[in-house]
Write a protein that holds these residues in place. Structure first.
Motif, PDB file in Angstrom:
ATOM      1  N   SER A   1      45.368  40.552  43.722  1.00  0.00           N
ATOM      2  CA  SER A   1      45.505  39.374  42.487  1.00  0.00           C
ATOM      3  C   SER A   1      46.957  39.303  42.289  1.00  0.00           C
ATOM      4  O   SER A   1      47.270  38.058  41.989  1.00  0.00           O
ATOM      5  N   SER A   2      47.638  40.357  42.143  1.00  0.00           N
ATOM      6  CA  SER A   2      49.233  40.225  42.145  1.00  0.00           C
ATOM      7  C   SER A   2      49.890  39.398  43.303  1.00  0.00           C
ATOM      8  O   SER A   2      50.676  38.467  42.990  1.00  0.00           O
ATOM      9  N   VAL A   3      49.430  39.523  44.496  1.00  0.00           N
ATOM     10  CA  VAL A   3      49.794  38.898  45.609  1.00  0.00           C
ATOM     11  C   VAL A   3      49.452  37.372  45.238  1.00  0.00           C
ATOM     12  O   VAL A   3      50.340  36.389  45.437  1.00  0.00           O
ATOM     13  N   LEU A   4      48.324  37.194  44.857  1.00  0.00           N
ATOM     14  CA  LEU A   4      47.932  35.635  44.623  1.00  0.00           C
ATOM     15  C   LEU A   4      48.533  34.978  43.571  1.00  0.00           C
ATOM     16  O   LEU A   4      48.903  34.044  43.654  1.00  0.00           O
ATOM     17  N   ILE A   5      48.817  35.782  42.422  1.00  0.00           N
ATOM     18  CA  ILE A   5      49.807  35.135  41.339  1.00  0.00           C
ATOM     19  C   ILE A   5      51.282  34.787  41.973  1.00  0.00           C
ATOM     20  O   ILE A   5      51.737  33.840  41.716  1.00  0.00           O
ATOM     21  N   MET A   6      51.597  35.756  42.787  1.00  0.00           N
ATOM     22  CA  MET A   6      52.944  35.474  43.217  1.00  0.00           C
ATOM     23  C   MET A   6      53.013  34.149  44.204  1.00  0.00           C
ATOM     24  O   MET A   6      53.969  33.326  44.004  1.00  0.00           O
TER      25      MET A   6
ATOM     26  N   PHE B   1      49.531  30.233  56.270  1.00  0.00           N
ATOM     27  CA  PHE B   1      49.369  31.456  57.176  1.00  0.00           C
ATOM     28  C   PHE B   1      49.940  32.721  56.531  1.00  0.00           C
ATOM     29  O   PHE B   1      49.600  33.871  56.545  1.00  0.00           O
ATOM     30  N   GLN B   2      51.423  32.727  56.039  1.00  0.00           N
ATOM     31  CA  GLN B   2      51.862  33.543  55.439  1.00  0.00           C
ATOM     32  C   GLN B   2      51.120  34.095  54.141  1.00  0.00           C
ATOM     33  O   GLN B   2      51.038  35.377  53.868  1.00  0.00           O
ATOM     34  N   ALA B   3      50.682  33.220  53.400  1.00  0.00           N
ATOM     35  CA  ALA B   3      49.614  33.450  52.253  1.00  0.00           C
ATOM     36  C   ALA B   3      48.615  34.547  52.685  1.00  0.00           C
ATOM     37  O   ALA B   3      48.187  35.306  51.968  1.00  0.00           O
ATOM     38  N   ILE B   4      47.968  34.048  54.049  1.00  0.00           N
ATOM     39  CA  ILE B   4      46.857  34.990  54.429  1.00  0.00           C
ATOM     40  C   ILE B   4      47.244  36.297  54.856  1.00  0.00           C
ATOM     41  O   ILE B   4      46.495  37.265  54.419  1.00  0.00           O
ATOM     42  N   ILE B   5      48.565  36.386  55.529  1.00  0.00           N
ATOM     43  CA  ILE B   5      49.121  37.626  55.756  1.00  0.00           C
ATOM     44  C   ILE B   5      49.342  38.600  54.515  1.00  0.00           C
ATOM     45  O   ILE B   5      49.082  39.896  54.548  1.00  0.00           O
ATOM     46  N   LYS B   6      49.959  37.777  53.328  1.00  0.00           N
ATOM     47  CA  LYS B   6      50.629  38.529  52.214  1.00  0.00           C
ATOM     48  C   LYS B   6      49.039  39.236  51.759  1.00  0.00           C
ATOM     49  O   LYS B   6      49.077  40.288  51.155  1.00  0.00           O
TER      50      LYS B   6
ATOM     51  N   ALA C   1      52.271  50.188  39.390  1.00  0.00           N
ATOM     52  CA  ALA C   1      53.202  50.140  40.756  1.00  0.00           C
ATOM     53  C   ALA C   1      52.374  49.320  41.826  1.00  0.00           C
ATOM     54  O   ALA C   1      53.269  48.644  42.552  1.00  0.00           O
ATOM     55  N   VAL C   2      51.064  49.348  41.709  1.00  0.00           N
ATOM     56  CA  VAL C   2      50.190  48.460  42.662  1.00  0.00           C
ATOM     57  C   VAL C   2      50.618  47.099  42.327  1.00  0.00           C
ATOM     58  O   VAL C   2      50.763  46.225  43.153  1.00  0.00           O
ATOM     59  N   THR C   3      50.820  46.707  40.778  1.00  0.00           N
ATOM     60  CA  THR C   3      51.116  45.358  40.573  1.00  0.00           C
ATOM     61  C   THR C   3      52.469  44.879  41.038  1.00  0.00           C
ATOM     62  O   THR C   3      52.543  43.864  41.702  1.00  0.00           O
ATOM     63  N   CYS C   4      53.421  45.675  40.924  1.00  0.00           N
ATOM     64  CA  CYS C   4      54.752  45.529  41.603  1.00  0.00           C
ATOM     65  C   CYS C   4      54.686  45.409  43.183  1.00  0.00           C
ATOM     66  O   CYS C   4      55.442  44.458  43.725  1.00  0.00           O
ATOM     67  N   ILE C   5      53.952  46.459  43.615  1.00  0.00           N
ATOM     68  CA  ILE C   5      53.896  46.031  45.147  1.00  0.00           C
ATOM     69  C   ILE C   5      53.237  44.886  45.729  1.00  0.00           C
ATOM     70  O   ILE C   5      53.758  44.065  46.537  1.00  0.00           O
ATOM     71  N   GLY C   6      52.289  44.274  44.805  1.00  0.00           N
ATOM     72  CA  GLY C   6      51.513  43.076  45.200  1.00  0.00           C
ATOM     73  C   GLY C   6      52.494  41.900  45.066  1.00  0.00           C
ATOM     74  O   GLY C   6      52.665  41.063  45.899  1.00  0.00           O
ATOM     75  N   LEU C   7      53.417  41.962  43.981  1.00  0.00           N
ATOM     76  CA  LEU C   7      54.239  40.992  43.713  1.00  0.00           C
ATOM     77  C   LEU C   7      55.404  41.127  44.846  1.00  0.00           C
ATOM     78  O   LEU C   7      56.051  39.624  45.185  1.00  0.00           O
ATOM     79  N   SER C   8      55.814  42.204  45.092  1.00  0.00           N
ATOM     80  CA  SER C   8      56.590  42.301  46.059  1.00  0.00           C
ATOM     81  C   SER C   8      56.375  41.657  47.511  1.00  0.00           C
ATOM     82  O   SER C   8      57.189  40.695  48.408  1.00  0.00           O
ATOM     83  N   ILE C   9      55.044  41.798  47.810  1.00  0.00           N
ATOM     84  CA  ILE C   9      54.576  41.428  49.235  1.00  0.00           C
ATOM     85  C   ILE C   9      54.271  39.930  48.978  1.00  0.00           C
ATOM     86  O   ILE C   9      54.521  39.017  49.987  1.00  0.00           O
ATOM     87  N   GLY C  10      53.902  39.265  47.864  1.00  0.00           N
ATOM     88  CA  GLY C  10      53.570  37.930  47.526  1.00  0.00           C
ATOM     89  C   GLY C  10      55.010  37.303  47.571  1.00  0.00           C
ATOM     90  O   GLY C  10      55.121  36.053  48.003  1.00  0.00           O
ATOM     91  N   ALA C  11      56.102  37.780  47.335  1.00  0.00           N
ATOM     92  CA  ALA C  11      57.399  37.424  47.377  1.00  0.00           C
ATOM     93  C   ALA C  11      58.138  37.451  48.609  1.00  0.00           C
ATOM     94  O   ALA C  11      58.918  36.773  48.901  1.00  0.00           O
TER      95      ALA C  11
END
Length: 229
Positions: A51-56, A13-18, A107-117
């Motif tokens: 994609s950044s979120v998915l990688i995280m 569920f957290q993965a979908i939200i992220k 910046a978008v990549t870092c934002i995605g990694l932050s959300i993924g984390a």
């Protein structure tokens, strides 16, 4: 109630939200770039962000299954995003275009990694700051930076040397300092020379349209095209 809490707290569920949040935040930055007709717009930023979120998430998932360092895969992404950023950077004469868009992708990549984390606050606040920088910083820079670049493609049908002298005289009258002047490829079946001129001018009180009109009125000038700087 406990079941609902377990569902909300579950990895899936957290993965979908992220993923959704990463798409939305990256898309906001992409829409701003699209409004300026930049090479990387909404779709590119949204894809990079999600994609950044998915990688995280992938790193987190593999750490649970294989007991590995969850930061290894995201670290490779930060190295690889440089290739996409480089693709948006173009060199045109003295100008380098696309640096801001490339920085936005990072910046978008870092934002995605932050959300993924799971660092939601950092991702959301960074999105707001990046959007403000991209949307409004030019107003400040315009006040501080008094000089800009003028790029013109001028088509001349005959008497090249005399016409170039008139063009130079006109630009000097408007305090435009010529930095580069070169011939472009001659048009086929036409006796027309195209001259590409790059010059610097002081923004304060400069009347660009008037300069172009003056150059167009010079004898033997067929057309004057202004390029985006």
């Amino acid at each position: 109630m406990e079941i609902v809490y377990q569902v909300f707290d579950s990895f899936w569920f957290q993965a979908i939200i992220k993923l959704i949040l990463g798409f939305v935040l990256a898309g906001i930055i992409g829409l701003e770039r699209s409004s300026w007709s930049k090479p990387a717009g909404f779709r590119t930023h949204a894809l990079v962000g999600i994609s950044s979120v998915l990688i995280m998430l992938c790193g987190e998932y593999m750490s649970k299954i294989y007991d590995m360092d969850p930061s290894r895969i995201p670290a490779q992404l930060l190295s690889g995003i440089g290739f996409i950023g480089a693709g948006t950077i173009l060199r045109d004469g003295f100008n380098v275009k696309g640096l801001t868009t490339a920085a936005g992708l990072l910046a978008v990549t870092c934002i995605g990694l932050s959300i993924g984390a799971g660092f939601y606050l950092g991702g959301i606040v960074t999105t707001l700051i990046v959007y403000i920088i991209l949307s409004y910083s030019y107003k400040i820079s315009d006040k501080l930076d008094h000089f800009d670049i003028l790029e013109l493609d001028i088509k001349i049908n005959k008497e090249l040397e005399e016409t170039l002298a008139e063009i130079e005289k006109t630009l000097s009258a408007y305090q435009v300092e010529i930095k580069q002047m070169k011939r472009l490829k001659k048009e086929e079946k036409e006796d027309i020379e195209t001259i590409h001129i790059i010059g610097n001018y002081n923004k304060k009180g400069f009347k660009k349209n008037e300069v172009i009109r003056k150059i167009t009125s010079i004898q033997n000038i067929e057309e004057v095209l202004q390029e985006d700087s």
